[in-house]
Design an enzyme around this catalytic site. Structure first.
Site, PDB file in Angstrom:
ATOM      1  CG  HIS B 217      10.680  -8.383  -4.014  1.00 40.12           C
ATOM      2  ND1 HIS B 217      11.367  -7.881  -2.931  1.00 40.12           N
ATOM      3  CD2 HIS B 217       9.372  -8.259  -3.701  1.00 40.12           C
ATOM      4  CE1 HIS B 217      10.499  -7.474  -2.010  1.00 40.12           C
ATOM      5  NE2 HIS B 217       9.294  -7.687  -2.451  1.00 40.12           N
ATOM      6  CG  HIS B 219       4.499  -9.309  -3.928  1.00 39.72           C
ATOM      7  ND1 HIS B 219       3.858  -8.131  -3.633  1.00 39.72           N
ATOM      8  CD2 HIS B 219       5.715  -9.203  -3.342  1.00 39.72           C
ATOM      9  CE1 HIS B 219       4.650  -7.346  -2.917  1.00 39.72           C
ATOM     10  NE2 HIS B 219       5.778  -7.975  -2.730  1.00 39.72           N
ATOM     11  CB  CYS B 250      -1.565  -7.429  -2.289  1.00 35.83           C
ATOM     12  SG  CYS B 250      -1.529  -6.556  -3.858  1.00 35.83           S
ATOM     13  CG  ASN B 259       6.720  -9.651   0.651  1.00 36.37           C
ATOM     14  OD1 ASN B 259       7.412  -9.513  -0.342  1.00 36.37           O
ATOM     15  ND2 ASN B 259       6.464  -8.656   1.481  1.00 36.37           N
TER      16      ASN B 259
END
Lengths: 322, 320
Positions: B217, B219, B250, B259
């Site tokens: 996952h 960023h 963020c 993301n």
């Protein structure tokens, strides 16, 4: 995608293979060719005062960049942003050990560049016929003949020449571009005397699979040590493409401070990959660049203020606001 | 509770068939305006039509903590549930889990952290205490045959502690996996990771948990996401989270991105010849819809490049 059928593996299997071999093969040092002052500014709408350009180049020199493309000796009619080419060359503080190549589209430009003190020049070919016609009004062959005059004169004058090939992973007019065509053009530039050939993904459409396939083809004709990648980030693929290139032995990467220079084919879309983001990745991989990232970010902040625009560098965006 | 924005998960198999698991729908508190329930539902319905088979629909946290998710029950009950799609929801504790099941949830997710300080600041308890809490949820979910996905945040760095030891990440991942999570997603919460730190972390984690049970996952706060995802693929990870239009900034860097966008990930995967079954242009449409509704620009570079007025839009498509 051909490379997969060539190796008779699935894309993911191939990726894993490249990754596995790369662990031992990543370069210890990467040379960054900073194209912001030329390629970057050339594609910015706002005309930048000469003193600002000079100050930018001086800041970039202080940040440790080994090569800084300073200006372009094209006709000011075509590229008004570069009209102050002679002033810029004469005004910058040349740091020892740093190279300041300039663009020279033809012999006339070359002669003017040498007169203004250039010690290295760059010539641009294309891998696409249509792009060549639309961009510089002649076929790829005709452009290469023109460049031969430049490389000959450069040899005699003891001036180094860097070659660029544009549209290596796609053309805004032709669509797909054959890696073999790119290899042919790169080979000719190299045989003419270019010490290095930079492969440009001009519209940023490339992805890691295409990049690998391209490098396979080109490195059969030109030694990998003499190759560089010039990735555009228009589709967000630049860092991934650069990573694959490193895994395949490339150790020279072009980039632009603050990601200056949008894409002329997509209003509002990004163009050049930001030097700050490239350096962040390289340093994170333990690869040396000689670049001082905070000083580089200062240079980026400076030019963005002068252009009254936001940086395109994500590292700069993240760092300023914390 | 962590601020976890909309995410999309892509699952890659070695047969080149990508099953995309788009997790969607947790809005950041940073999205200052409350998004109307109708808009959330429409977005989820649009994503259900793209070929993405999993959509993270909402979060059963207390609406005191995350007001944006107060309509969790309404959303879950009103979405058009496609037979090809799964709709997991976040459940931080038993209370949330029970509400989720009552509202019709058939899959849930729990969030741990690899950083003690982050855990304390974010959910007011230590890592150990949080895992005890999740144990209850996971046990109960198991009995009801409800799959549970685990997340570990700060896998590549913490806004408070800085770098995180990869062995610590591996420890937390292992615990969640052994408790019964079918998959654990490794979150680079502040986007500081690079291919170097990603490889190091995965190397440690893979010693404890099989790759087939791991996801990344990433960023994109420092622009590293796609390069990190590529690295993960090369190390045998076959599941990737992302977020349509790159939604969700963020919370630790105002104005910075969060993301990675689904559109940009899909573009890379398709470009590499990896089939996903997802229609990229429909994802772009969904992204376009939600950005208009939120009155903000997309974070997806692919969407920007293919915008209405661009020549890229009219160009012969090279990677679709």
């Amino acid at each position: 995608v051909r490379v997969f059928s060539f190796f008779n593996v699935s894309p993911v299997q191939w990726l894993v293979q490249v990754g596995a071999s790369a662990g031992k093969a990543l370069p210890q040092r990467v040379k960054i060719v900073e194209v912001g002052p030329r390629d970057g500014l050339q594609n910015e709408k706002t005309l930048v005062p000469t003193e600002v350009k000079i100050h930018l180049i001086d800041m970039l020199s202080e940040a440790g960049l080994p090569v800084i493309e300073a200006t372009s000796f094209v006709s000011p009619e075509w590229v008004p942003q570069m009209a102050d080419q002679v002033e810029v060359m004469k005004g910058i503080n040349r740091r020892p050990g740093v190279s300041y190549p300039v663009l020279t589209p033809n012999l006339k430009g070359f002669q003017a560049a040498v007169k203004a003190g250039a010690a290295e020049v760059a010539i641009f070919g294309a891998a696409s016929e249509l792009f060549s016609k639309k961009n510089i009004n002649c076929s790829v062959d005709e452009s290469l003949q023109r460049f031969e005059e430049v490389t000959k004169a450069a040899k005699e004058a003891g001036v180094r020449v860097r070659g660029y090939v544009s549209c290596v992973l796609g053309c805004p007019y032709e669509g797909q571009v054959s890696p073999d065509k790119v290899a042919q053009v790169a080979k000719r530039l190299y045989s003419m005397g270019c010490y290095e050939i930079s492969l440009g993904d001009t519209i940023g459409v490339g992805t890691p699979g295409g990049m690998a396939e391209l490098l396979e083809a080109v490195s059969r004709e030109v030694p990998v040590d003499a190759l560089a990648v010039h990735c555009h980030d228009t589709y967000g693929q630049a860092l991934a493409n650069i990573l694959i290139a490193l895994q395949m032995g490339i150790s020279v990467v072009d980039s632009s401070v603050a990601g200056l220079g949008g894409c002329p084919y997509a209003q509002g879309a990004s163009g050049n990959v930001a030097t700050e983001d490239v350096v962040y990745m390289l340093h994170g991989l333990g690869i040396q660049t000689g670049v001082d990232l905070p000083k580089l970010m200062d240079a980026g902040a400076f030019i963005c203020r002068s252009l009254n625009r936001k940086t395109s560098s994500k590292v700069a965006q993240a760092t300023c606001k914390l | 509770m962590g601020n976890f924005p909309t995410t999309v998960k892509h699952c890659l198999s070695y047969e080149e068939l990508i099953q995309d698991y788009p997790w969607l729908a947790r809005w950041l508190q940073e999205e200052k305006e409350m998004v109307p329930t109708g808009v959330k539902i429409q977005l989820i319905d649009m994503l259900s039509e793209t070929g993405l088979p999993v959509i993270e629909a909402t979060s059963f946290v207390s609406s005191k903590w995350v007001p944006q998710m107060a309509d969790h029950t309404e959303v879950l009950q009103a979405i058009h549930r496609s037979s090809h799609v799964r709709y997991p929801v976040l459940t931080p504790n038993m209370h949330g889990f029970q509400d989720a099941v009552a509202a019709g949830a058939t899959e849930v997710a729990v969030f741990g952290s690899a950083s003690e300080t982050f855990s304390r600041k974010n959910i007011n308890c230590s890592i150990d205490e949080s895992i005890l809490r999740f144990e209850e949820v996971i046990c109960t979910a198991k009995q009801r045959q409800i799959p549970v996905r685990g997340y570990v945040s700060c896998a590549l760095g913490c806004p408070y502690e800085g770098p995180i030891e990869s062995t610590k990440v591996a420890e937390v991942v292992k615990r969640l996996y052994e408790l019964g999570c079918y998959e654990v997603s490794l979150g680079d919460t502040i986007g500081v990771g690079t291919p170097g730190s990603m490889a190091k972390m995965l190397h440690s984690v893979k010693k404890e948990v099989p790759s087939s049970a791991l996801a990344v996952h990433c960023h994109d706060t420092y622009g590293q996401a796609l390069a990190n995802i590529l690295t993960a693929l090369q190390m045998g990870i076959c599941t990737v989270d992302s977020s349509v239009a790159g939604l969700g900034g963020c919370p630790y860097a105002q104005g910075a991105s969060g993301n990675v966008s689904t559109e940009d990930v899909l573009y890379m995967l398709h470009g590499m010849g990896i089939k996903t079954g997802v229609d990229l242009s429909k994802v772009i449409e969904a992204g376009d819809f939600i950005c208009k509704a939120l009155n903000r620009k997309t974070n997806s570079k692919v969407a920007q490049a293919r915008g209405d007025n661009s020549m890229h839009c009219r160009m012969k498509k090279i990677n679709t």
